[in-house]
Design a protein around this motif. Structure first.
Motif, PDB file in Angstrom:
ATOM      1  N   VAL A  62       0.843  -1.206   0.000  1.00 43.75           N
ATOM      2  CA  VAL A  62       0.000   0.000   0.000  1.00 43.75           C
ATOM      3  C   VAL A  62       0.871   1.246   0.000  1.00 43.75           C
ATOM      4  O   VAL A  62       1.910   1.291   0.685  1.00 43.75           O
ATOM      5  CB  VAL A  62      -0.925   0.021   1.246  1.00 43.75           C
ATOM      6  N   LEU A  63       0.455   2.238  -0.754  1.00 47.18           N
ATOM      7  CA  LEU A  63       1.035   3.577  -0.692  1.00 47.18           C
ATOM      8  C   LEU A  63       0.037   4.499  -0.011  1.00 47.18           C
ATOM      9  O   LEU A  63      -1.123   4.588  -0.429  1.00 47.18           O
ATOM     10  CB  LEU A  63       1.333   4.111  -2.099  1.00 47.18           C
ATOM     11  N   ILE A  64       0.469   5.190   1.035  1.00 47.67           N
ATOM     12  CA  ILE A  64      -0.313   6.276   1.621  1.00 47.67           C
ATOM     13  C   ILE A  64       0.297   7.572   1.127  1.00 47.67           C
ATOM     14  O   ILE A  64       1.468   7.859   1.408  1.00 47.67           O
ATOM     15  CB  ILE A  64      -0.289   6.245   3.164  1.00 47.67           C
ATOM     16  N   ASP A  65      -0.469   8.350   0.389  1.00 47.09           N
ATOM     17  CA  ASP A  65       0.035   9.615  -0.140  1.00 47.09           C
ATOM     18  C   ASP A  65      -0.720  10.778   0.494  1.00 47.09           C
ATOM     19  O   ASP A  65      -1.934  10.898   0.352  1.00 47.09           O
ATOM     20  CB  ASP A  65      -0.113   9.680  -1.657  1.00 47.09           C
ATOM     21  N   LEU A  66       0.020  11.651   1.170  1.00 45.95           N
ATOM     22  CA  LEU A  66      -0.563  12.813   1.837  1.00 45.95           C
ATOM     23  C   LEU A  66       0.214  14.061   1.422  1.00 45.95           C
ATOM     24  O   LEU A  66       0.579  14.898   2.248  1.00 45.95           O
ATOM     25  CB  LEU A  66      -0.519  12.615   3.359  1.00 45.95           C
ATOM     26  N   THR A  67       0.465  14.173   0.123  1.00 42.86           N
ATOM     27  CA  THR A  67       1.262  15.272  -0.399  1.00 42.86           C
ATOM     28  C   THR A  67       0.351  16.346  -0.987  1.00 42.86           C
ATOM     29  O   THR A  67      -0.630  16.730  -0.386  1.00 42.86           O
ATOM     30  CB  THR A  67       2.262  14.754  -1.446  1.00 42.86           C
ATOM     31  N   LEU A  96      -6.725  -3.902  -8.971  1.00 41.83           N
ATOM     32  CA  LEU A  96      -6.144  -3.433  -7.720  1.00 41.83           C
ATOM     33  C   LEU A  96      -7.108  -2.465  -7.039  1.00 41.83           C
ATOM     34  O   LEU A  96      -7.769  -1.664  -7.699  1.00 41.83           O
ATOM     35  CB  LEU A  96      -4.821  -2.700  -7.979  1.00 41.83           C
ATOM     36  N   GLY A  97      -7.159  -2.534  -5.733  1.00 42.86           N
ATOM     37  CA  GLY A  97      -7.935  -1.567  -4.980  1.00 42.86           C
ATOM     38  C   GLY A  97      -7.213  -0.235  -4.920  1.00 42.86           C
ATOM     39  O   GLY A  97      -5.975  -0.171  -4.962  1.00 42.86           O
ATOM     40  N   ALA A  98      -7.982   0.834  -4.837  1.00 44.89           N
ATOM     41  CA  ALA A  98      -7.443   2.183  -4.666  1.00 44.89           C
ATOM     42  C   ALA A  98      -8.485   3.004  -3.921  1.00 44.89           C
ATOM     43  O   ALA A  98      -9.687   2.804  -4.105  1.00 44.89           O
ATOM     44  CB  ALA A  98      -7.116   2.821  -6.011  1.00 44.89           C
ATOM     45  N   VAL A  99      -8.014   3.924  -3.089  1.00 50.11           N
ATOM     46  CA  VAL A  99      -8.923   4.805  -2.346  1.00 50.11           C
ATOM     47  C   VAL A  99      -8.447   6.241  -2.513  1.00 50.11           C
ATOM     48  O   VAL A  99      -7.267   6.545  -2.283  1.00 50.11           O
ATOM     49  CB  VAL A  99      -8.969   4.449  -0.848  1.00 50.11           C
ATOM     50  N   ILE A 100      -9.341   7.109  -2.938  1.00 52.29           N
ATOM     51  CA  ILE A 100      -9.105   8.555  -2.923  1.00 52.29           C
ATOM     52  C   ILE A 100     -10.122   9.134  -1.954  1.00 52.29           C
ATOM     53  O   ILE A 100     -11.327   8.972  -2.158  1.00 52.29           O
ATOM     54  CB  ILE A 100      -9.277   9.187  -4.313  1.00 52.29           C
ATOM     55  N   ALA A 101      -9.651   9.784  -0.915  1.00 51.78           N
ATOM     56  CA  ALA A 101     -10.556  10.303   0.112  1.00 51.78           C
ATOM     57  C   ALA A 101     -10.334  11.804   0.292  1.00 51.78           C
ATOM     58  O   ALA A 101      -9.271  12.209   0.771  1.00 51.78           O
ATOM     59  CB  ALA A 101     -10.348   9.580   1.434  1.00 51.78           C
ATOM     60  N   PRO A 102     -11.303  12.633  -0.091  1.00 54.63           N
ATOM     61  CA  PRO A 102     -11.162  14.071   0.157  1.00 54.63           C
ATOM     62  C   PRO A 102     -11.025  14.392   1.639  1.00 54.63           C
ATOM     63  O   PRO A 102     -10.445  15.404   2.004  1.00 54.63           O
ATOM     64  CB  PRO A 102     -12.462  14.652  -0.409  1.00 54.63           C
ATOM     65  N   ASN A 103     -11.568  13.522   2.490  1.00 53.62           N
ATOM     66  CA  ASN A 103     -11.489  13.753   3.933  1.00 53.62           C
ATOM     67  C   ASN A 103     -11.492  12.408   4.641  1.00 53.62           C
ATOM     68  O   ASN A 103     -12.318  11.551   4.344  1.00 53.62           O
ATOM     69  CB  ASN A 103     -12.673  14.609   4.406  1.00 53.62           C
ATOM     70  N   ARG A 121      -1.292  -0.776  -3.995  1.00 59.13           N
ATOM     71  CA  ARG A 121      -2.632  -0.207  -3.813  1.00 59.13           C
ATOM     72  C   ARG A 121      -2.515   1.181  -3.164  1.00 59.13           C
ATOM     73  O   ARG A 121      -2.045   1.288  -2.037  1.00 59.13           O
ATOM     74  CB  ARG A 121      -3.486  -1.139  -2.944  1.00 59.13           C
ATOM     75  N   PRO A 122      -2.965   2.236  -3.838  1.00 53.09           N
ATOM     76  CA  PRO A 122      -2.813   3.581  -3.300  1.00 53.09           C
ATOM     77  C   PRO A 122      -3.979   4.006  -2.406  1.00 53.09           C
ATOM     78  O   PRO A 122      -5.139   3.722  -2.692  1.00 53.09           O
ATOM     79  CB  PRO A 122      -2.755   4.456  -4.559  1.00 53.09           C
ATOM     80  N   VAL A 123      -3.632   4.696  -1.331  1.00 55.92           N
ATOM     81  CA  VAL A 123      -4.603   5.396  -0.479  1.00 55.92           C
ATOM     82  C   VAL A 123      -4.208   6.863  -0.530  1.00 55.92           C
ATOM     83  O   VAL A 123      -3.171   7.253   0.012  1.00 55.92           O
ATOM     84  CB  VAL A 123      -4.572   4.867   0.969  1.00 55.92           C
ATOM     85  N   ILE A 124      -5.008   7.663  -1.200  1.00 58.72           N
ATOM     86  CA  ILE A 124      -4.621   9.029  -1.539  1.00 58.72           C
ATOM     87  C   ILE A 124      -5.439  10.018  -0.715  1.00 58.72           C
ATOM     88  O   ILE A 124      -6.668  10.045  -0.788  1.00 58.72           O
ATOM     89  CB  ILE A 124      -4.813   9.310  -3.046  1.00 58.72           C
ATOM     90  N   GLY A 125      -4.753  10.862   0.048  1.00 56.37           N
ATOM     91  CA  GLY A 125      -5.425  11.861   0.863  1.00 56.37           C
ATOM     92  C   GLY A 125      -5.299  13.262   0.316  1.00 56.37           C
ATOM     93  O   GLY A 125      -5.736  14.214   0.953  1.00 56.37           O
ATOM     94  N   THR A 126      -4.690  13.422  -0.854  1.00 52.25           N
ATOM     95  CA  THR A 126      -4.653  14.729  -1.490  1.00 52.25           C
ATOM     96  C   THR A 126      -5.953  14.954  -2.250  1.00 52.25           C
ATOM     97  O   THR A 126      -6.663  14.016  -2.598  1.00 52.25           O
ATOM     98  CB  THR A 126      -3.465  14.822  -2.467  1.00 52.25           C
TER      99      THR A 126
END
Length: 266
Positions: free
Chosen positions: A72-77, A120-127, A95-100
Motif C-alpha cells: 500500500v502507498l499512503i500519499d498525503l502530499t 487493484l484496490g485504490a482509495v481517494i478520500a477528500p477527507n 494499492r494507493p490510499v490518496i489523501g490529497t
C-alpha cells in the motif's frame, strides 16, 4: 495474516507525521519506506529524530517502488504529486490510499479504469475524518427536504485547492438527491466578483483560508421560517488517522477505485 507493507509519501508534513506515527503503532502495519523530495539517502530517523527508525527515504516514487516491496502507498502530499504517485503505484502493483484533493471527475474516471484493468484496490478520500463523512451524509439526507443550500468551508492558508475536496464531494452527494436549481433572487448582482461564491448545480460554495484553521465546514440550509446548519470541525490532524487506517485495511480487499471514505463506512 501477514503485515501490510506500507510506503508513505509526505512524511514531514503535518498529516504525514501523524500517518507515520499511526503506521508504526499499528501491529498489522509495517512501514517499509517514505518518499520525501528533499531528503533522499537519509533515514526516517534523520527526519524526525526518533531512534530505531532505520527506514529509507527516497526522493522519487518510481525508484522507491522499484526497490521496495510494498502492498500500500499512503500519499498525503499535494495534488500534482498525489496524482503522479497514484498512477505509479497502480502501474507497479501497489494499492494507493490518496489523501490529497483536487481530482477532476475525468481524472477519477481515468484512474478507476487503470485500477480495474490492474484488478487493484485504490482509495481517494477528500477527507479521512469520520465526523466529516457523517456531516456529508447528514447534509445529503436533509437536502431532500431543504434544497436551498450553501456551503462554507474553512482551511489553513497553505491549502492549494479551492473549493476543498470535501466541499466538492459534499455538493456532489447533495446533487444526487437534489435537482439543480437557482437560489436567491434571480436578479441579484455581484457588486464584487465572487461575492456569491462558486456555483455547483446552484449550490453556492464559499472558501475561507486563514492561518490557525485546520479543516472546517458547515452546510447551511434554508426554508420558509427556518434554517438548518450542519457543521464539522477538525481540531487536530490526529482525527484523520482512524480513517486512514480504515482505508489501508479496506484497500487490500478491493479490486477497484473507491472515491470517498463514506463508501468504505457503508
Amino acid at each position: 495474516m501477514n503485515n501490510i507493507r506500507i510506503i508513505i509519501a509526505g512524511p514531514r508534513g503535518k498529516m504525514g507525521t501523524e500517518a507515520v506515527k499511526m503506521v508504526l503503532e499499528a501491529d498489522q502495519f509495517e512501514l517499509k519506506a517514505v518518499v520525501d523530495t528533499k531528503n533522499a539517502g537519509k533515514t526516517l530517523q534523520d527526519l524526525n529524530g526518533q531512534p530505531a527508525l532505520n527506514i529509507p527515504v527516497y526522493d522519487d516514487m518510481t525508484t522507491c517502488v522499484n526497490e521496495i516491496e510494498a502492498d500500500v502507498l499512503i500519499d498525503l502530499t499535494r495534488p500534482e504529486s498525489g496524482k503522479a504517485h497514484l498512477e505509479i503505484a497502480l502501474q507497479n502493483g501497489i494499492r494507493p490510499v490518496i489523501g490529497t484533493t483536487g481530482f477532476s471527475d475525468e481524472e477519477i474516471e481515468r484512474y478507476s479504469q487503470i485500477a480495474e484493468e490492474k484488478e487493484l484496490g485504490a482509495v481517494i478520500a477528500p477527507n479521512f475524518a469520520v465526523g466529516a463523512i457523517l456531516m456529508m451524509k447528514f447534509a445529503q439526507m436533509a437536502a431532500k427536504f431543504m434544497p436551498d443550500i450553501e456551503i462554507i468551508e474553512q482551511h489553513h492558508d497553505q491549502k492549494l485547492d479551492a473549493p476543498s475536496g470535501t466541499a466538492m464531494k459534499t455538493a456532489q452527494m447533495i446533487s444526487e438527491v437534489r435537482s439543480p436549481k437557482q437560489q436567491g433572487n434571480p436578479n441579484e448582482k455581484e457588486e464584487l466578483e465572487g461575492a456569491r461564491g462558486s456555483d455547483y448545480n446552484g449550490i453556492r460554495i464559499h472558501s475561507v483560508r486563514l492561518p490557525g484553521l485546520v479543516a472546517h465546514q458547515e452546510v447551511l440550509m434554508g426554508a420558509t421560517g427556518q434554517t438548518l446548519t450542519i457543521r464539522h470541525d477538525t481540531i487536530d490532524r490526529s482525527a484523520f488517522m482512524p480513517g486512514v487506517k480504515m482505508a489501508v485495511e479496506s484497500v487490500m480487499k478491493l479490486d477497484l477505485l473507491v472515491y470517498g471514505l463514506e463508501s468504505l463506512m457503508e
